[in-house]
Design a protein around this motif. Structure first.
Motif, PDB file in Angstrom:
ATOM      1  N   GLN A  10       0.791  16.700 -62.770  1.00 39.65           N
ATOM      2  CA  GLN A  10       0.871  16.787 -61.312  1.00 39.65           C
ATOM      3  C   GLN A  10       2.198  17.398 -60.864  1.00 39.65           C
ATOM      4  N   HIS A  11       3.280  16.952 -61.472  1.00 39.36           N
ATOM      5  CA  HIS A  11       4.600  17.435 -61.062  1.00 39.36           C
ATOM      6  C   HIS A  11       4.790  18.915 -61.393  1.00 39.36           C
ATOM      7  N   ARG A  12       4.311  19.327 -62.559  1.00 44.99           N
ATOM      8  CA  ARG A  12       4.412  20.753 -62.902  1.00 44.99           C
ATOM      9  C   ARG A  12       3.626  21.604 -61.908  1.00 44.99           C
ATOM     10  N   ALA A  13       2.472  21.105 -61.500  1.00 48.65           N
ATOM     11  CA  ALA A  13       1.669  21.835 -60.517  1.00 48.65           C
ATOM     12  C   ALA A  13       2.408  21.928 -59.184  1.00 48.65           C
ATOM     13  N   ALA A  14       3.092  20.846 -58.799  1.00 49.58           N
ATOM     14  CA  ALA A  14       3.841  20.853 -57.542  1.00 49.58           C
ATOM     15  C   ALA A  14       5.013  21.823 -57.605  1.00 49.58           C
ATOM     16  N   ILE A  15       5.701  21.871 -58.736  1.00 47.72           N
ATOM     17  CA  ILE A  15       6.821  22.810 -58.886  1.00 47.72           C
ATOM     18  C   ILE A  15       6.319  24.244 -58.829  1.00 47.72           C
ATOM     19  N   ALA A  16       5.198  24.510 -59.480  1.00 44.94           N
ATOM     20  CA  ALA A  16       4.622  25.865 -59.431  1.00 44.94           C
ATOM     21  C   ALA A  16       4.239  26.245 -58.011  1.00 44.94           C
ATOM     22  N   ALA A  17       3.675  25.296 -57.262  1.00 44.48           N
ATOM     23  CA  ALA A  17       3.299  25.572 -55.871  1.00 44.48           C
ATOM     24  C   ALA A  17       4.536  25.815 -55.018  1.00 44.48           C
ATOM     25  N   ALA A  18       5.608  25.085 -55.282  1.00 45.17           N
ATOM     26  CA  ALA A  18       6.852  25.283 -54.533  1.00 45.17           C
ATOM     27  C   ALA A  18       7.441  26.661 -54.813  1.00 45.17           C
ATOM     28  N   GLU A  19       7.379  27.077 -56.070  1.00 43.68           N
ATOM     29  CA  GLU A  19       7.833  28.435 -56.414  1.00 43.68           C
ATOM     30  C   GLU A  19       7.035  29.468 -55.623  1.00 43.68           C
ATOM     31  N   PHE A  77       6.691   5.965 -69.902  1.00 44.21           N
ATOM     32  CA  PHE A  77       6.459   7.097 -68.995  1.00 44.21           C
ATOM     33  C   PHE A  77       7.700   7.968 -68.817  1.00 44.21           C
ATOM     34  N   ALA A  78       8.747   7.734 -69.604  1.00 43.49           N
ATOM     35  CA  ALA A  78       9.939   8.580 -69.525  1.00 43.49           C
ATOM     36  C   ALA A  78       9.649  10.048 -69.800  1.00 43.49           C
ATOM     37  N   PRO A  79       8.738  10.381 -70.750  1.00 45.29           N
ATOM     38  CA  PRO A  79       8.459  11.809 -70.973  1.00 45.29           C
ATOM     39  C   PRO A  79       7.942  12.532 -69.731  1.00 45.29           C
ATOM     40  N   ALA A 128       1.025   7.312 -60.924  1.00 45.76           N
ATOM     41  CA  ALA A 128       0.065   7.095 -62.014  1.00 45.76           C
ATOM     42  C   ALA A 128       0.768   6.529 -63.249  1.00 45.76           C
ATOM     43  N   LEU A 129       1.418   5.368 -63.088  1.00 48.39           N
ATOM     44  CA  LEU A 129       2.213   4.786 -64.167  1.00 48.39           C
ATOM     45  C   LEU A 129       1.362   4.347 -65.353  1.00 48.39           C
ATOM     46  N   ASP A 130       0.095   4.000 -65.078  1.00 42.29           N
ATOM     47  CA  ASP A 130      -0.759   3.496 -66.150  1.00 42.29           C
ATOM     48  C   ASP A 130      -1.375   4.615 -66.979  1.00 42.29           C
ATOM     49  N   ARG A 131      -1.082   5.855 -66.627  1.00 44.54           N
ATOM     50  CA  ARG A 131      -1.653   6.988 -67.356  1.00 44.54           C
ATOM     51  C   ARG A 131      -0.546   7.981 -67.706  1.00 44.54           C
ATOM     52  N   PRO A 132       0.330   7.625 -68.649  1.00 39.86           N
ATOM     53  CA  PRO A 132       1.419   8.546 -69.013  1.00 39.86           C
ATOM     54  C   PRO A 132       0.884   9.938 -69.324  1.00 39.86           C
ATOM     55  N   GLY A 133       1.552  10.940 -68.800  1.00 45.08           N
ATOM     56  CA  GLY A 133       1.141  12.328 -68.990  1.00 45.08           C
ATOM     57  C   GLY A 133       0.488  12.921 -67.762  1.00 45.08           C
ATOM     58  N   ILE A 134      -0.242  12.099 -67.006  1.00 44.88           N
ATOM     59  CA  ILE A 134      -0.903  12.594 -65.796  1.00 44.88           C
ATOM     60  C   ILE A 134       0.131  13.050 -64.773  1.00 44.88           C
ATOM     61  N   ARG A 135       1.192  12.256 -64.623  1.00 46.00           N
ATOM     62  CA  ARG A 135       2.216  12.617 -63.636  1.00 46.00           C
ATOM     63  C   ARG A 135       2.882  13.943 -63.984  1.00 46.00           C
ATOM     64  N   LEU A 136       3.113  14.179 -65.264  1.00 46.96           N
ATOM     65  CA  LEU A 136       3.756  15.431 -65.651  1.00 46.96           C
ATOM     66  C   LEU A 136       2.897  16.627 -65.258  1.00 46.96           C
ATOM     67  N   VAL A 171      -1.217  16.656 -48.615  1.00 47.84           N
ATOM     68  CA  VAL A 171      -0.867  17.228 -49.907  1.00 47.84           C
ATOM     69  C   VAL A 171      -1.437  16.342 -51.003  1.00 47.84           C
ATOM     70  N   ASP A 172      -2.032  16.969 -51.986  1.00 50.54           N
ATOM     71  CA  ASP A 172      -2.599  16.265 -53.132  1.00 50.54           C
ATOM     72  C   ASP A 172      -2.209  17.048 -54.369  1.00 50.54           C
ATOM     73  N   PHE A 173      -1.461  16.443 -55.277  1.00 50.73           N
ATOM     74  CA  PHE A 173      -0.951  17.161 -56.440  1.00 50.73           C
ATOM     75  C   PHE A 173      -2.045  17.518 -57.436  1.00 50.73           C
ATOM     76  N   ASP A 174      -3.249  17.048 -57.202  1.00 49.48           N
ATOM     77  CA  ASP A 174      -4.394  17.478 -58.007  1.00 49.48           C
ATOM     78  C   ASP A 174      -5.166  18.611 -57.337  1.00 49.48           C
TER      79      ASP A 174
END
Length: 299
Positions: free
Chosen positions: A91-100, A122-124, A81-89, A56-59
């Motif tokens: 990736q995570h949105r893509a994973a949630i969409a795939a789970a749906e 990186f809280a956002p 990807a802690l050094d790139r705030p926003g990238i994780r979001l 599995v690759d979230f990209d």
């Protein structure tokens, strides 16, 4: 046959221990588990135990659709990807969409305490992922807001123990941190649960500590006096940059102290006990278990 439980990030330190506790603590059958990772070749040991292994690759949307197929309960471990705030979001949105799309019945996500309005840079990513999950069509979800791991001390332990100086911008802020092993145990318990409720758990230790408290405990275990030196956050950033960290990464790490200073990691809950039925490991006991390693860093 449908496999019930899927763990993403299965080759990482948390993912490995979640798999262990699914099998050994929660008593889940290996045939009911899918271990998914960008590096499936690192999961041979689990495949030999009867666990299904998938890439599995979230990209890569196609890989997520394939990985999540027939999984009922999915654990989404936040990406690194802690050094790139926003990238994780993203990736995570893509994973949630795939789970749906895959028809996942319950999704669990590893978040952080109090992500809304947090000064942590990186809280956002976590706040946005929680919002995407709660707004999704997935029938059930669990958000695990994990406090800082004890093990995160190792990011600075060698420098602190070599110099005897701990530069801190956290003031008298407190941290209710918890062992990674305990996070894994609670996560496995939540994943293996039959609950379809929508719940948020905040996983913490049973006590909270200032940096001075921690320094005293570490000092007793190692025989090294540690002085906590209060500095403004910008001085903390420049110190890390001077030690070789890129400025954006230094600012992410320094924002942890800012978050501690405003109480963002101080809240203590009983959610770990609720999920596991046992008490979390105390920080003092964890330090004692690490004493030999920590002593080797003393100069």
């Amino acid at each position: 046959m449908t496999a019930k439980y899927l763990v993403t990030g299965a080759s990482g330190q948390l993912g490995q221990r979640v798999l262990h506790h699914l099998l050994e603590t929660s008593g889940v059958e290996p045939s009911d588990i899918i271990a998914a990772s960008r590096k499936p070749d690192t999961l041979i040991e689990w495949a030999q135990k009867g666990v299904a292994v998938r890439r599995v690759d979230f990209d890569d949307a196609a890989s997520m659709e394939d990985a999540f197929a027939e999984a009922e309960r999915v654990l989404l471990i936040s990406t690194d990807a802690l050094d790139r705030p926003g990238i994780r979001l993203v990736q995570h949105r893509a994973a949630i969409a795939a789970a749906e799309k895959a028809g996942v019945k319950h999704l669990l996500y590893t978040s952080m305490p109090e992500p809304a309005n947090s000064p942590l840079l990186f809280a956002p990513d976590h706040e946005g992922t929680e919002s995407a999950l709660t707004a999704s069509s997935i029938p059930g979800w669990t958000i695990l807001r994990n406090n800082w791991y004890f093990e995160n001390l190792y990011m600075s332990a060698s420098t602190v123990l070599a110099s005897g100086q701990w530069y801190s911008a956290a003031g008298e802020g407190r941290v209710a941190h918890i062992a990674r092993e305990d996070i894994a145990r609670a996560t496995a318990a939540a994943l293996a649960s039959k609950s379809d409720d929508r719940k948020i758990y905040t996983l913490t230790g049973a006590s909270s500590y200032t940096h001075r408290d921690m320094a005293e405990i570490i000092g007793k275990a190692t025989g090294k006096d540690i002085a906590v030196i209060d500095v403004p956050v910008e001085a903390l950033v420049q110190g890390m940059v001077g030690a070789g960290l890129p400025d954006p990464v230094a600012r992410v790490y320094a924002s942890i102290d800012t978050m501690i200073g405003v109480g963002g990691l101080a809240t203590i809950t009983s959610d770990f006990q609720t999920l596991t039925g046992v008490e979390p490991l105390a920080f003092e006991a964890w330090i004692d278990s690490q004493a030999d390693t920590l002593k080797s860093m003393v100069k």
